[in-house]
Scaffold this motif. Structure first.
Motif, PDB file in Angstrom:
ATOM      1  N   PHE B 272       0.832  -1.213   0.000  1.00  0.00           N
ATOM      2  CA  PHE B 272       0.000   0.000   0.000  1.00  0.00           C
ATOM      3  C   PHE B 272       0.866   1.263   0.000  1.00  0.00           C
ATOM      4  O   PHE B 272       0.581   2.232  -0.696  1.00  0.00           O
ATOM      5  CB  PHE B 272      -0.906   0.038   1.238  1.00  0.00           C
ATOM      6  CG  PHE B 272      -2.057  -0.912   1.192  1.00  0.00           C
ATOM      7  CD1 PHE B 272      -3.110  -0.698   0.311  1.00  0.00           C
ATOM      8  CD2 PHE B 272      -2.090  -2.019   2.018  1.00  0.00           C
ATOM      9  CE1 PHE B 272      -4.187  -1.579   0.267  1.00  0.00           C
ATOM     10  CE2 PHE B 272      -3.161  -2.906   1.981  1.00  0.00           C
ATOM     11  CZ  PHE B 272      -4.200  -2.689   1.110  1.00  0.00           C
ATOM     12  N   CYS B 273       1.907   1.224   0.828  1.00  0.00           N
ATOM     13  CA  CYS B 273       2.738   2.415   1.044  1.00  0.00           C
ATOM     14  C   CYS B 273       3.198   3.032  -0.272  1.00  0.00           C
ATOM     15  O   CYS B 273       3.205   4.249  -0.426  1.00  0.00           O
ATOM     16  CB  CYS B 273       3.936   2.043   1.918  1.00  0.00           C
ATOM     17  SG  CYS B 273       5.055   3.403   2.226  1.00  0.00           S
ATOM     18  N   VAL B 274       3.578   2.180  -1.226  1.00  0.00           N
ATOM     19  CA  VAL B 274       4.178   2.672  -2.470  1.00  0.00           C
ATOM     20  C   VAL B 274       3.149   3.232  -3.450  1.00  0.00           C
ATOM     21  O   VAL B 274       3.514   3.743  -4.504  1.00  0.00           O
ATOM     22  CB  VAL B 274       4.991   1.562  -3.179  1.00  0.00           C
ATOM     23  CG1 VAL B 274       6.075   1.033  -2.248  1.00  0.00           C
ATOM     24  CG2 VAL B 274       4.096   0.418  -3.666  1.00  0.00           C
ATOM     25  N   GLU B 275       1.865   3.158  -3.104  1.00  0.00           N
ATOM     26  CA  GLU B 275       0.837   3.594  -4.054  1.00  0.00           C
ATOM     27  C   GLU B 275       0.672   5.107  -4.127  1.00  0.00           C
ATOM     28  O   GLU B 275       0.077   5.617  -5.075  1.00  0.00           O
ATOM     29  CB  GLU B 275      -0.514   2.957  -3.692  1.00  0.00           C
ATOM     30  CG  GLU B 275      -0.548   1.457  -3.938  1.00  0.00           C
ATOM     31  CD  GLU B 275      -1.915   0.847  -3.634  1.00  0.00           C
ATOM     32  OE1 GLU B 275      -2.143  -0.268  -4.104  1.00  0.00           O
ATOM     33  OE2 GLU B 275      -2.733   1.481  -2.941  1.00  0.00           O
ATOM     34  N   LYS B 276       1.108   5.808  -3.084  1.00  0.00           N
ATOM     35  CA  LYS B 276       1.019   7.265  -3.113  1.00  0.00           C
ATOM     36  C   LYS B 276       2.283   7.868  -2.518  1.00  0.00           C
ATOM     37  O   LYS B 276       3.141   7.164  -2.004  1.00  0.00           O
ATOM     38  CB  LYS B 276      -0.229   7.744  -2.353  1.00  0.00           C
ATOM     39  CG  LYS B 276      -1.528   7.350  -3.054  1.00  0.00           C
ATOM     40  CD  LYS B 276      -2.730   8.105  -2.501  1.00  0.00           C
ATOM     41  CE  LYS B 276      -3.987   7.746  -3.302  1.00  0.00           C
ATOM     42  NZ  LYS B 276      -5.192   8.376  -2.750  1.00  0.00           N
TER      43      LYS B 276
END
Lengths: 308, 308
Positions: B272-276
């Motif tokens: 999730f972290c890398v999505e934004k």
């Protein structure tokens, strides 16, 4: 049990790694695929070509494993395809020292009559037109066609490659090649673009990082077994493909769920291949060893999360 | 439910990726670890330091997630640690554009009194002496100490690093750092050598290729979820560590079997972290989204082979 037709090189390799070097030994994609698939006792035939210098004992060694070699043409006054390479210290990159096509230059594969009805066809890495000519010889449309290829054909025969992969079900390709073929860095996007080129299933091989199987919106990840030592990576990709094809031919079940298992079998066999030079490890492999390593793969990847 | 002490930077980041760039936004290892761990509703405290320029709203944002911020020292006339970096097109490599240590230069962590009995301690990437000083403040020997580090400390504080990792249970380290620390290319051999340095558990992070957990002769492989797009990798490693530590603190079960699950939770949160940009995605994350992605991880890796 389905019949399996394999087309691919049967060759001599001379290999140098940080651990040592070999003289001319048995190699070739067709050889590695055939040996891997033979672990599933399938009715398989290798279609290839060798020169008069190719030892009968190598052909016997395949026959002994129930591989039909009648489709391996012997050009008596020709020389067998020869490849020589040297691996760097990281074992992930290599220099090609010699490529002598010899009889492979004029190779026109001929599928034996009694294999023209094979349900499964494994097209080893060769010119896309050579791969296509095998498909054209099949009496019926095979239930499953698997194709392996490499960047070389993207550089020099891209249109032929595009034409051939329209007619196949599964492509096996490494990560860099998938990126080159599609111009996409993300392997998820690359796999989708390759789907659109024809193959319903895309297997992206990532070497020591394992392999990804894509189908529609489904993806499955088989890691490579972390190894203490990679002795010689030659043939690992072909062994993977041979295990994959052999398991599918044996079971006759070409569903995504069963392909997951096929990918695990491919990875398992490839993990043995790299333990010794060339085909050496594959020739001494026992069912019990395969069983134990499958068990290691389960421990490596299976976990228990209750999602209620 | 165990108490969890986290030490790590609380910082400003300015990030540039092929998708865009940010002004100074909330960042830092302590921040990412804390936010990831907060998904498990653990009783956690972040120990860190910021300057007078650090917005109260960022501290509130942590408090709102049940993270104790009393151990975050505020140096009124100092400036907060600032890092700025630019990612290359492949998102796997980056250039550091600026590193302003500011208040971090004189950071002496102080563990809040009511967290000195914490069972789990997560030592984020900092000077090994700073990490050790946190351990020295603990009233009891913690049941589990996890340490993250990086190549920078191997270059300039190797002896201190060796002294600190003697006292920890789990190290999280990336593949290149594991190779640097041990001089071994094979990650299996590297993990064994790191075991011998102290940690009973070794987690080797391989970025887009996932993570390996080693313990004695056991190994577990959690792939990274193949993503269409990595928007901003900043904080992914810390988020992984925070998910890992948070899950273990919540369950209080520090067995190898439970650590497998912890690694899966860490990978899930990192995906999730890398999505934004920065912490943005972590701040909007819901339990249902986590649940659904864990389900994706199961589909990605679980297979069914009958070994009779």
């Amino acid at each position: 049990m389905s019949k399996l037709v394999i087309v691919g090189t049967v060759a001599f390799d001379a290999i140098e790694t940080p651990f040592g070097k070999t003289d001319k030994i048995l190699g070739g994609a067709g050889t590695f695929i055939g040996l891997a698939a033979s672990n599933f006792n399938v009715d398989s035939a290798v279609v290839s070509v060798v020169g008069g210098d190719f030892p009968q004992e190598y052909l016997d060694l395949m026959s002994d494993r129930n591989i039909d070699v009648s489709g391996i043409e012997i050009v008596k006054d020709g020389k067998t395809f020869f490849w020589s390479g040297k691996y760097h210290n990281d074992m992930n990159s290599r220099d090609t020292l010699a490529t002598e096509l010899n009889v492979l230059a004029d190779f026109e594969p001929v599928v034996p009559e009694n294999y023209k009805d094979a349900e499964v066809v494994m097209l080893g890495n060769l010119h896309p037109l050579t791969q296509m000519s095998v498909l054209n010889q099949m009496a019926n449309k095979p239930k499953l066609v698997i194709l392996d290829t490499m960047n070389f054909w993207m550089d020099c025969a891209l249109e032929d490659l595009h034409n051939t992969i329209k007619h196949i079900d599964v492509i096996t390709i490494n990560d860099e090649e998938a990126r080159q073929l599609t111009g996409e860095y993300s392997l998820v996007v690359a796999a989708r673009k390759i789907h659109e080129m024809g193959p319903k299933y895309v297997v992206i091989k990532k070497g020591e990082h394992g392999a990804l199987l894509f189908h529609d919106d489904n993806v499955f990840y088989a890691p490579a077994l972390p190894l203490e030592e990679v002795f010689d990576p030659t043939g690992a990709g072909d062994t993977f493909a041979g295990g994959f094809a052999g398991y599918l031919a044996k079971t006759g079940d070409f569903s995504f769920e069963n392909m997951k298992t096929a990918v695990i079998y491919g990875s398992t066999l490839a993990s043995f291949c790299v333990e010794k030079f060339g085909t050496e490890r594959m020739l001494s492999l026992t069912d019990k060893e395969i069983y134990n390593r499958l068990d290691q793969f389960k421990s490596l990847t299976q976990f228990d999360i209750e999602l209620s």
